[in-house]
Design a protein around this motif. Structure first.
Motif, mmCIF file in Angstrom:
data_model
loop_
_atom_site.group_PDB
_atom_site.id
_atom_site.type_symbol
_atom_site.label_atom_id
_atom_site.label_comp_id
_atom_site.label_asym_id
_atom_site.label_seq_id
_atom_site.Cartn_x
_atom_site.Cartn_y
_atom_site.Cartn_z
ATOM 1 N N ALA A 107 -4.156 6.703 -7.699
ATOM 2 C CA ALA A 107 -5.461 6.339 -8.232
ATOM 3 C C ALA A 107 -6.354 5.546 -7.282
ATOM 4 O O ALA A 107 -7.569 5.581 -7.417
ATOM 5 C CB ALA A 107 -5.272 5.530 -9.525
ATOM 6 N N ALA A 108 -5.772 4.825 -6.346
ATOM 7 C CA ALA A 108 -6.560 3.888 -5.539
ATOM 8 C C ALA A 108 -6.961 4.479 -4.191
ATOM 9 O O ALA A 108 -6.181 5.154 -3.536
ATOM 10 C CB ALA A 108 -5.777 2.600 -5.311
ATOM 11 N N THR A 109 -8.195 4.194 -3.796
ATOM 12 C CA THR A 109 -8.603 4.477 -2.425
ATOM 13 C C THR A 109 -8.092 3.333 -1.560
ATOM 14 O O THR A 109 -8.013 2.190 -2.003
ATOM 15 C CB THR A 109 -10.133 4.581 -2.295
ATOM 16 N N LEU A 110 -7.707 3.645 -0.334
ATOM 17 C CA LEU A 110 -7.167 2.635 0.570
ATOM 18 C C LEU A 110 -7.949 2.641 1.865
ATOM 19 O O LEU A 110 -8.351 3.698 2.354
ATOM 20 C CB LEU A 110 -5.695 2.911 0.865
ATOM 21 N N PRO A 120 -7.216 9.007 -2.869
ATOM 22 C CA PRO A 120 -5.847 9.321 -3.290
ATOM 23 C C PRO A 120 -5.464 10.749 -2.887
ATOM 24 O O PRO A 120 -6.239 11.689 -3.058
ATOM 25 C CB PRO A 120 -5.903 9.190 -4.818
ATOM 26 N N GLY A 121 -4.277 10.888 -2.316
ATOM 27 C CA GLY A 121 -3.768 12.194 -1.922
ATOM 28 C C GLY A 121 -4.261 12.714 -0.586
ATOM 29 O O GLY A 121 -3.756 13.709 -0.089
ATOM 30 N N PRO A 180 0.831 -1.202 0.000
ATOM 31 C CA PRO A 180 0.000 0.000 0.000
ATOM 32 C C PRO A 180 0.868 1.256 0.000
ATOM 33 O O PRO A 180 1.941 1.286 0.600
ATOM 34 C CB PRO A 180 -0.797 -0.100 1.300
ATOM 35 N N ALA A 181 0.387 2.271 -0.674
ATOM 36 C CA ALA A 181 1.141 3.522 -0.794
ATOM 37 C C ALA A 181 0.794 4.474 0.349
ATOM 38 O O ALA A 181 0.574 5.652 0.139
ATOM 39 C CB ALA A 181 0.860 4.161 -2.145
ATOM 40 N N LEU A 182 0.731 3.941 1.559
ATOM 41 C CA LEU A 182 0.469 4.779 2.727
ATOM 42 C C LEU A 182 1.792 5.269 3.296
ATOM 43 O O LEU A 182 2.752 4.513 3.398
ATOM 44 C CB LEU A 182 -0.273 3.996 3.813
ATOM 45 N N HIS A 183 1.837 6.527 3.684
ATOM 46 C CA HIS A 183 3.017 7.092 4.330
ATOM 47 C C HIS A 183 2.647 7.477 5.756
ATOM 48 O O HIS A 183 1.649 8.166 5.978
ATOM 49 C CB HIS A 183 3.518 8.322 3.580
ATOM 50 N N ASN A 208 -2.274 8.906 1.930
ATOM 51 C CA ASN A 208 -2.424 7.961 0.823
ATOM 52 C C ASN A 208 -1.698 8.539 -0.387
ATOM 53 O O ASN A 208 -2.182 9.456 -1.031
ATOM 54 C CB ASN A 208 -3.906 7.731 0.502
ATOM 55 N N HIS A 209 -0.511 7.993 -0.701
ATOM 56 C CA HIS A 209 0.276 8.473 -1.838
ATOM 57 C C HIS A 209 -0.058 7.745 -3.131
ATOM 58 O O HIS A 209 0.576 8.006 -4.152
ATOM 59 C CB HIS A 209 1.774 8.325 -1.541
#
Length: 122
Positions: free
Chosen positions: A76-79, A102-103, A38-41, A72-73
């Motif tokens: 396109a995807a919601t996490l 996203p973002g 996952p693109a979580l920071h 959420n980096h």
């Protein structure tokens, strides 16, 4: 077995393992799949509240708060973010389940309220 990818992309195609049942029956299990990290920071992965004041019995306890920022980096995807920590009398995390667009980012308060003189680790 729990699949927890640590690289940005993990491919399981071609992986296999053997399970032996009752010491004599072998079953070959072939895996196929792909995992994405996952693109979580997280603004931090470890926090030390340091020395804190402990009040005498009957006085209101002193609460220390740290704010964890999660972003959420993924472009396109919601996490989904769901904290499984069970709050205690000493440590609480205010993080209801949520879906992050996203973002988007969220601030998560982490509250430490020591009531005794001790070293605390979680």
């Amino acid at each position: 077995w729990v699949f927890r990818p640590v690289n940005s992309v993990v491919n399981l195609d071609g992986c296999e393992f053997t399970c032996t049942v009752a010491g004599k029956y072998d079953y070959v299990v072939k895996l196929r799949g792909q995992g994405l990290k996952p693109a979580l920071h997280f603004s931090f992965h470890k926090w030390n509240f340091g020395p804190c004041f402990v009040t005498p019995p009957g006085a209101p306890p002193v609460e220390e708060t740290a704010i964890l920022n999660v972003v959420n980096h993924d472009p396109a995807a919601t996490l989904s973010l769901d904290c499984t920590f069970e709050n205690t009398r000493t440590l609480s995390v205010e993080c209801p389940p949520r879906v992050m667009e996203p973002g988007h980012s969220v601030d998560i308060p982490i509250r430490f309220t020591p009531r005794d003189i001790a070293n605390f680790e979680c």
